[in-house]
Each structure stands twice: as C-alpha cells, then as structure tokens.
Design an enzyme around this catalytic site. Structure first.
Site, PDB file in Angstrom:
ATOM      1  CG  ASP A  19      -2.030  -0.937   1.224  1.00 30.58           C
ATOM      2  OD1 ASP A  19      -2.084  -1.765   0.292  1.00 30.58           O
ATOM      3  OD2 ASP A  19      -2.870  -0.877   2.136  1.00 30.58           O
ATOM      4  CG  ASP A  20       0.057   3.735   2.228  1.00 30.34           C
ATOM      5  OD1 ASP A  20      -1.107   3.605   1.799  1.00 30.34           O
ATOM      6  OD2 ASP A  20       0.343   3.697   3.433  1.00 30.34           O
TER       7      ASP A  20
ATOM      8  CG  HIS B 233      -4.536   2.644  -0.586  1.00 25.35           C
ATOM      9  ND1 HIS B 233      -5.392   1.836   0.130  1.00 25.35           N
ATOM     10  CD2 HIS B 233      -3.655   3.141   0.326  1.00 25.35           C
ATOM     11  CE1 HIS B 233      -5.043   1.839   1.404  1.00 25.35           C
ATOM     12  NE2 HIS B 233      -4.003   2.622   1.558  1.00 25.35           N
TER      13      HIS B 233
ATOM     14  CG  HIS C 123      -3.363   7.075   3.105  1.00 23.09           C
ATOM     15  ND1 HIS C 123      -3.802   7.023   4.410  1.00 23.09           N
ATOM     16  CD2 HIS C 123      -3.087   5.801   2.747  1.00 23.09           C
ATOM     17  CE1 HIS C 123      -3.774   5.779   4.834  1.00 23.09           C
ATOM     18  NE2 HIS C 123      -3.341   5.005   3.840  1.00 23.09           N
TER      19      HIS C 123
ATOM     20  CG  HIS D   8       2.397  -0.063   4.388  1.00 25.61           C
ATOM     21  ND1 HIS D   8       2.164  -1.072   5.299  1.00 25.61           N
ATOM     22  CD2 HIS D   8       1.248   0.657   4.305  1.00 25.61           C
ATOM     23  CE1 HIS D   8       0.925  -0.965   5.755  1.00 25.61           C
ATOM     24  NE2 HIS D   8       0.342   0.068   5.175  1.00 25.61           N
TER      25      HIS D   8
END
Length: 204
Positions: free
Chosen positions: A22-23, A73, A77, A167
């Site tokens: 993620d991210d 995602h 964020h 991540h």
C-alpha cells in the site's frame, strides 16, 4: 461495514499467499522493492495512491510490465470517516482518471486504513470494484519494528490463504526500507516452505 464481496483471504486449499503493498509508488523505495520481487520471481498487488502514481508514471509502467497487479487505494490517503460525500466522490474520480490515463484498468480496491462507510460503499459498488482487505500484517509502517521483526512475522506467521499487507510508501521514516530488507530474507524461506505467490483475478 463492508459490501458482501470483500476479500480477506485467498483459497486455503493450496499453499497460496498474496503479497500486497500500500501507499506507493515511492521513488525511493518502490523500484528497490520491484527489484527484490523480480529477483525472487514473485508477483504482487500494489494498492496505489493516485497523486503518487501521477508523479511517477514510470514506476506504474514498470509494475505492469513485470506482471504485477495494480489496485486503487485512494487519490489522497484519507480515511472514509473523515471525508465528505463530495470529497469522496472527487477522490474516486480523480484517482481513476490518473490510472486510466496511465493505461491501468482497475478491478480491485483497498480503502485507506481498511475503513469504509455508506458513501465509500456506494462508489465501490458503482465502479464495480472488488474490495480486498488483508488477513495478516507485520506493522511494517511503525517506527517500533525493525526488519528482523518483519521477517519473523512473514516466515513464522504467514499461512496458506493469507493476504499479506505491507507498505512501499508512507509510514515512519525509512519504514519501507526495513520492509524491503526483510523481504530479502523472508521470500527465499517462504519459497522453501512451498508457498506460491498469487495475484488477484476477477474471481479472486
């Protein structure tokens, strides 16, 4: 709450695991991570942020070229409980514009922090996304864990059917580097255990 088709694990009938990140993309870390995955012939799923993908299209291109799956995602964020209807609508719209502009067709979605509400579920359904969460993580975003802790979680705790959350961006200072270092050590050991690394398909 979540729509009924959320995925939290893969088939447990085989020694299959799914590694997800993620991210990202992050130009400091994601290319290193892709190098590690390529070295060990592992395909993974990247739940990317639209604003980062827009800045680093060459990394997205490399992910696709090397056979990884790209999911959404968010654009920025921010968790669903902290967004207005308008903000959520714009975030979905903008992130998809970015990814479609890069030639990526999105089928899979992971909400920031795993949080959803009625509004985000509306757009998940509208865009026909399959939501994918996770069954195990190594707290690899935290400043309180080192690469050896991450490696131990991956080697000792991962079991057949797990979706592993890691991540390649954000988190504590230098956190993704610790994840990369841990994967150097853990992936060969997981392969020795007979695990197969899978990415989602539409019937995942």
């Amino acid at each position: 709450f979540f729509s009924k088709n959320v995925v939290r694990c893969v088939s447990c009938e085989k020694d299959e695991v799914a590694f997800t990140f993620d991210d990202g993309p992050d130009p400091r870390y994601t290319p290193q991570l892709l190098d590690v995955l390529k070295e060990h012939s592992v395909k993974a799923t990247f739940f990317v942020l639209g604003e980062k993908a827009e800045k680093h299209p060459e990394i997205i291109e490399r992910m696709v070229k090397e056979g990884h799956v790209i999911g959404l995602h968010a654009n920025r964020h921010i968790g669903a409980p902290f967004r207005t209807y308008k903000g959520m609508k714009e975030d979905f719209k903008r992130s998809l514009e970015v990814l479609q502009g890069l030639g990526v067709k999105v089928h899979f979605y992971r909400p920031p922090w795993g949080l959803v509400n009625m509004v985000s579920n509306k757009f998940i359904k509208e865009y026909r996304f399959k939501p994918i969460l996770w069954s195990i993580h190594a707290s690899d975003w935290s400043k309180y864990v080192d690469e050896h802790h991450i490696e131990r979680i991956l080697v000792d705790k991962v079991k057949a059917g797990d979706i592993v959350l890691l991540h390649d961006g954000r988190g504590a200072e230098g956190a993704p580097q610790r994840t990369i270092n841990a994967l150097h050590l853990a992936l060969p050991k997981l392969k020795e255990k007979g695990f197969q690394f899978v990415v989602p398909t539409k019937d995942f």
